[in-house]
Scaffold this motif. Sequence first.
Motif, PDB file in Angstrom:
ATOM      1  N   ALA A 133       0.941  -1.588   0.091  1.00  0.00           N
ATOM      2  CA  ALA A 133      -0.133  -0.383   0.325  1.00  0.00           C
ATOM      3  C   ALA A 133       0.863   1.019  -0.035  1.00  0.00           C
ATOM      4  O   ALA A 133       1.828   1.166   0.559  1.00  0.00           O
ATOM      5  N   TYR A 134       0.422   2.221  -0.694  1.00  0.00           N
ATOM      6  CA  TYR A 134       0.865   3.910  -0.596  1.00  0.00           C
ATOM      7  C   TYR A 134       0.323   4.719   0.369  1.00  0.00           C
ATOM      8  O   TYR A 134      -1.460   4.555   0.180  1.00  0.00           O
ATOM      9  N   LYS A 176       3.539  -2.293   9.782  1.00  0.00           N
ATOM     10  CA  LYS A 176       3.065  -1.427  10.206  1.00  0.00           C
ATOM     11  C   LYS A 176       2.092  -0.790   8.971  1.00  0.00           C
ATOM     12  O   LYS A 176       2.154  -1.230   7.821  1.00  0.00           O
ATOM     13  N   LYS A 177       1.257   0.559   9.558  1.00  0.00           N
ATOM     14  CA  LYS A 177       0.335   0.740   9.205  1.00  0.00           C
ATOM     15  C   LYS A 177       0.387   1.381   7.599  1.00  0.00           C
ATOM     16  O   LYS A 177       1.510   2.606   8.360  1.00  0.00           O
ATOM     17  N   ALA A 178      -0.011   1.863   7.082  1.00  0.00           N
ATOM     18  CA  ALA A 178       1.047   3.372   5.936  1.00  0.00           C
ATOM     19  C   ALA A 178       0.999   4.346   6.255  1.00  0.00           C
ATOM     20  O   ALA A 178       1.911   4.906   6.149  1.00  0.00           O
TER      21      ALA A 178
ATOM     22  N   PRO B  35       8.364  -3.550  16.997  1.00  0.00           N
ATOM     23  CA  PRO B  35       8.393  -5.001  16.164  1.00  0.00           C
ATOM     24  C   PRO B  35       7.618  -4.482  15.211  1.00  0.00           C
ATOM     25  O   PRO B  35       7.654  -5.462  13.700  1.00  0.00           O
ATOM     26  N   GLY B  36       6.803  -3.955  14.385  1.00  0.00           N
ATOM     27  CA  GLY B  36       6.288  -3.632  13.735  1.00  0.00           C
ATOM     28  C   GLY B  36       7.154  -2.828  12.369  1.00  0.00           C
ATOM     29  O   GLY B  36       7.260  -3.854  10.688  1.00  0.00           O
ATOM     30  N   MET B  37       8.652  -3.494  12.240  1.00  0.00           N
ATOM     31  CA  MET B  37       9.404  -2.296  11.208  1.00  0.00           C
ATOM     32  C   MET B  37      10.589  -4.363  11.012  1.00  0.00           C
ATOM     33  O   MET B  37      11.645  -4.224  10.386  1.00  0.00           O
ATOM     34  N   ALA B 141      -6.109   2.569  15.893  1.00  0.00           N
ATOM     35  CA  ALA B 141      -6.029   4.020  15.141  1.00  0.00           C
ATOM     36  C   ALA B 141      -5.490   4.171  13.691  1.00  0.00           C
ATOM     37  O   ALA B 141      -5.418   2.593  13.419  1.00  0.00           O
ATOM     38  N   ARG B 142      -5.548   4.919  13.517  1.00  0.00           N
ATOM     39  CA  ARG B 142      -5.258   5.491  11.342  1.00  0.00           C
ATOM     40  C   ARG B 142      -4.048   4.995  12.178  1.00  0.00           C
ATOM     41  O   ARG B 142      -3.247   4.713  10.767  1.00  0.00           O
ATOM     42  N   ALA B 143      -3.644   6.392  13.113  1.00  0.00           N
ATOM     43  CA  ALA B 143      -2.107   5.801  13.105  1.00  0.00           C
ATOM     44  C   ALA B 143      -1.545   5.183  14.260  1.00  0.00           C
ATOM     45  O   ALA B 143      -1.364   6.605  15.065  1.00  0.00           O
ATOM     46  N   PRO B 144      -1.427   4.068  13.967  1.00  0.00           N
ATOM     47  CA  PRO B 144      -1.539   3.793  15.134  1.00  0.00           C
ATOM     48  C   PRO B 144       0.114   3.417  16.438  1.00  0.00           C
ATOM     49  O   PRO B 144       1.167   3.926  15.471  1.00  0.00           O
TER      50      PRO B 144
END
Lengths: 254, 309
Positions: A133-134, A176-178, B35-37, B141-144
């Motif tokens: 995704a971007y 990790k979310k965009a 950890p997401g990275m 959240a949108r930007a967690p």
Amino acid sequence: MNECRTRITCAVLLGLSVALASEGQTLPPKTELFIVLDQETCKDVADVYVAYNGRDSAFLARREPPDSCNWKWTTMEPLNPDITPFSLRLGGMGRTTCRRAEARDIRHLEVTFTRRGTGPVVKEMKIEGPNVAYLRDVEVIDEEDISCGEGKRIPGTLFDVQFDVEDLRLQVFEEKKAACSVIVNAIPSLAKAREWATITIGPKQLAPAAVKQALETRLCFAPTFMPVEAIEESLSQPKRSFQITVTKAPPKVK
Amino acid sequence: MPARLLLGTVAALVLLATPAAAQRPVFEPDDFIDPGMLTGNLFISRLVVGGVWNQTDHFRPIGGDAGLVILTNSLYVDRYQFDYKHTEFLDRQKPGPLQRCGCSEPIYFPTPPPAGATPAGPPGQRSDTLQLAFYRTDDAARAPVTRRYRVSWSREEIDTVVVSPATGRRVEHRSGHDQSFTFDADTHFSIRGRDVWGSLYFARASRSGTVDKRAQNELAYVSRFPGWAAGPLLFRAKLTVGAISGRGATGLNLINPYFETFWRHDRTKANFHFVWSAERMRSGLEGWRTNHQIAVFLDRTLYLKMFGR
């Protein structure tokens, strides 16, 4: 017997008509968006494309009346003006920030834009690579602007990109979310790309960018200085490598 | 501040507020990795070499300058992080033997700082640290935001030799230690749309088996400002404010602005750090005093392995 059947049929028809009428009130079959640009924003703009609801898909609007600074776009979707952000792509002339529309009535919305993005315009940006995704994370400049992100998946082509008012984030880390992913326009080779260029960005470019952005708190955690090698290794398997072709609009001659 | 009250306050803050990150020695490099990275579990071993001037430990001055070598080993599994860190201090000023008079109530020379003064830091030559951390991300959240919560335990052995001032003969040998427990949590909140990042930590440092048995509790908030870049250099600033018990000065008695600059040498893959930490502390006897701790060091990854992906 016949009278009874007629009554039942009448009752069913009446019920259906009531249901349809009430349906028509809550869900209008289409929404018309009236777009108003001020004189400065409108200058030299021939085509206007509408992006909305966080999707980086732009739909052509119709100039109405011709030669005016007003456009109209119709969608078959019902749109709630309170939660729907809109932005415009100006057909090679740049983009706008995101704004909310005001409701004229339930089917008619109106949105006004008073500013184009600043800085060089990338007319087209073709991105090839893994299917990730971007997100085009758009800045808030004026009071009427709202924060928004417009995204899709690659491979794909982005139009009217202006790095001065937006960050292009690639979801290079699956978990990790965009909205919290690496901002690729900060990568020097992309930032410096001239009128037409094809560049490749892989772990060696993405990892240092991620480390810098982590310190700048751009990746959704407290500022920290991460070991570059760990991030590079993480991006190597599966390999995150993207080929980006940019076509910039020629600079304006004053 | 009584220990119970301090502990209660920390517990309440941790439960009510968003979580925290710790006051580490200034020469210890960051080891936060979201950890997401990571695409698998990670083991990373790093070496730190450098020097520190006007060193302190938990805001207790050690005095003098020292070279240092640190080996850090971090294991990242799922949302957990385990660390073992070993520090060797080189040329650290060793305290001379203590002298003890033959009085009925023994008096030691040099006399350790009294209860109302800032205690001295541990004079050991090496220390070991174990850490366990947990990362939490608010996925809805949108930007967690990802926050880390960590507990640390550090220990430093202290050998003390006591001699008679009259004869110079050894009259006592003490094997003691200095240790600290720290809990820290990252915090994040917004003020008028602006992100405010920081850490809240509680630490207890205590010493036993030594002549000056001192203990202190620290409760502090570290405001962590976004870093910035200027050419190849990266910069960051932090501001710590807090209260430290056991110094004869209650309430706010710690203000610590901190600046750090980084430079990465790509060919050697070494990161150079310069740190200036102005520690302004207050004690009952000395009032406000400032210690300028400066550290210059480099860190480099020695070994890295990603597995289980």
